[in-house]
Scaffold this active site. Structure first.
Site, mmCIF file in Angstrom:
data_model
loop_
_atom_site.group_PDB
_atom_site.id
_atom_site.type_symbol
_atom_site.label_atom_id
_atom_site.label_comp_id
_atom_site.label_asym_id
_atom_site.label_seq_id
_atom_site.Cartn_x
_atom_site.Cartn_y
_atom_site.Cartn_z
ATOM 1 N N LEU A 117 23.378 46.452 40.079
ATOM 2 C CA LEU A 117 23.148 45.871 41.409
ATOM 3 C C LEU A 117 24.453 45.710 42.189
ATOM 4 O O LEU A 117 25.537 45.713 41.595
ATOM 5 C CB LEU A 117 22.443 44.519 41.232
ATOM 6 C CG LEU A 117 21.021 44.656 40.644
ATOM 7 C CD1 LEU A 117 20.518 43.347 40.054
ATOM 8 C CD2 LEU A 117 20.062 45.176 41.721
ATOM 9 N N PRO A 118 24.357 45.516 43.513
ATOM 10 C CA PRO A 118 25.576 45.511 44.342
ATOM 11 C C PRO A 118 26.576 44.405 44.032
ATOM 12 O O PRO A 118 27.776 44.639 44.102
ATOM 13 C CB PRO A 118 25.026 45.344 45.772
ATOM 14 C CG PRO A 118 23.635 45.851 45.709
ATOM 15 C CD PRO A 118 23.132 45.536 44.335
ATOM 16 N N THR A 177 29.291 45.466 38.728
ATOM 17 C CA THR A 177 30.631 44.863 38.788
ATOM 18 C C THR A 177 30.492 43.497 39.442
ATOM 19 O O THR A 177 30.129 43.411 40.615
ATOM 20 C CB THR A 177 31.581 45.746 39.622
ATOM 21 O OG1 THR A 177 31.623 47.038 39.034
ATOM 22 C CG2 THR A 177 32.986 45.154 39.631
ATOM 23 N N LYS A 223 36.974 44.973 33.323
ATOM 24 C CA LYS A 223 36.710 45.885 34.460
ATOM 25 C C LYS A 223 37.632 45.556 35.641
ATOM 26 O O LYS A 223 38.202 46.444 36.271
ATOM 27 C CB LYS A 223 35.228 45.732 34.847
ATOM 28 C CG LYS A 223 34.845 46.235 36.195
ATOM 29 C CD LYS A 223 34.747 47.734 36.259
ATOM 30 C CE LYS A 223 34.492 48.188 37.679
ATOM 31 N NZ LYS A 223 34.569 49.623 37.828
ATOM 32 N N LYS A 241 36.164 45.322 47.115
ATOM 33 C CA LYS A 241 35.281 44.382 46.401
ATOM 34 C C LYS A 241 35.905 44.009 45.056
ATOM 35 O O LYS A 241 36.021 42.841 44.697
ATOM 36 C CB LYS A 241 33.902 45.030 46.185
ATOM 37 C CG LYS A 241 32.999 44.211 45.270
ATOM 38 C CD LYS A 241 31.802 44.999 44.745
ATOM 39 C CE LYS A 241 31.159 44.260 43.593
ATOM 40 N NZ LYS A 241 30.057 44.954 42.950
#
Ligand code: NAD
Length: 297
Positions: free
Chosen positions: A66-67, A97, A172, A247
């Site tokens: 998902l975003p 992420t 990450k 982001k």
């Protein structure tokens, strides 16, 4: 009988990942808010659902792609409340992420209900998602990370356990902050060479065999025409958008603030990418290697 996966979020990344699961023989229940994404998933052989809870009710695995972290928490805890409908044996895997805190909050809520959840964000873009060659960085209990390999091995080439809940997300963010920094350094060095009369291809070859060698130079050269099949050689279309890099840098800097860790290079990278976005003709939709434009004389 084939195992089943509920796949929530079939966008640029999730679409390819779900298709690989179908090709490996999994029965994939697909849910996305976008009709176009669902249509593509159907073409890839997924079973389409209009309700994420129905999709996830009786499956072996749930995979979410998902975003952002707010949406992940909404899907698992607050709005769709997946945690309240899945079977006790279902293993929940979030590949989005997100901030480590998002992962930990979902893990705590899952644990309260006797469910197993791991964070498993990925490295590798849409091409790696389609090819099944992603790297997964997992955070969670050892047994859950082990069991998740049944699906992760289908979608990726390298599966790591970074530690407990949230550790995958931390890994990450560290990786992508470093990627941002070495892409900027590589761009700066290449442009310095060109401004002093060097051929960017020759300079790249020299640095590839010298101590400046790094992933940006090896796999993703930012100078147009040096490498084929990279965004720099197609006017920075496709690839990993400046917006997505911003982001990830935002999440990395948030983690740095929370842990009292100083990240001067990460902060500078965030400023430079913010500036790159304002200069970008696609307003941040160009690939992140277009940062080299900032150094052009
Ligand atoms: P995307 O926007 O293409 O896909 C996200 C999908 O989620 C969309 O189809 C959207 O409709 C769907 N969605 C949004 N809210 C939803 C909800 N409540 N329920 C169900 N579906 C919903 O994004 P993407 O590029 O596929 O990225 C997904 C995640 O992977 C992000 O967290 C991103 O940071 C991460 N990531 C992306 C890349 C990349 O190169 N694109 C690489 C590594 C990691």
């Amino acid at each position: 009988m084939s195992q089943s996966v509920a796949f929530i979020g079939l966008g640029n990344m999730g679409g390819g990942m779900a298709a690989n699961l179908v090709n490996a023989g999994f029965n994939v229940h697909a849910f996305d808010l976008s009709a176009a994404a669902l249509e593509n998933a159907k073409k890839a052989g997924c079973e389409i659902y209009n309700d994420p809870c129905e999709a996830a009710k009786n499956v072996d695995f749930v995979v979410t792609m998902l975003p952002n972290g707010n949406i992940v928490e909404a899907v698992y805890i607050h709005d769709q409340k997946l945690l309240d409908v899945v079977h006790k044996n279902t293993l929940l895997i979030d590949c989005s992420t997100v901030a480590p805190e998002n992962s930990r909050r979902v893990a705590v809520e899952a644990e309260k209900r006797g469910l197993r959840f791991i964070d498993a964000p990925v490295s590798g873009g849409t091409a790696a998602a389609a090819a099944g060659t992603l790297a997964f960085m997992c955070g969670g209990a050892v047994d859950a990370c082990e069991d998740a390999k049944a699906v992760l091995n289908v979608m990726g080439a390298n599966i790591f356990r970074a530690g407990d809940h949230g550790a995958g997300s931390v890994a990450k963010l560290c990786n992508n902050m470093l990627l941002a920094v070495h892409m900027i350094g590589t761009s700066e060095a290449l442009q310095l060479g060109v401004s002093n009369g060097l051929d960017p291809k020759a300079l790249s070859e020299i640095m590839l065999k010298s101590s400046g060698c790094n992933w940006s130079l090896e796999k993703y050269n930012p100078y147009p025409g040096v490498m084929e099949n990279v965004p720099a050689s197609r006017d920075y279309e496709g690839g990993f958008m400046i917006n997505l890099m911003l982001k990830d840098l935002g999440l990395a800097l948030e983690s740095a603030r929370e842990s009292g860790q100083s990240v001067p290079m990460g902060s500078l990278a965030q400023s430079l990418y913010t500036l790159a976005k304002t200069r970008d003709k696609r307003n941040g939709l160009s690939d992140f290697s277009s940062i080299i434009d900032m150094f052009e004389k």
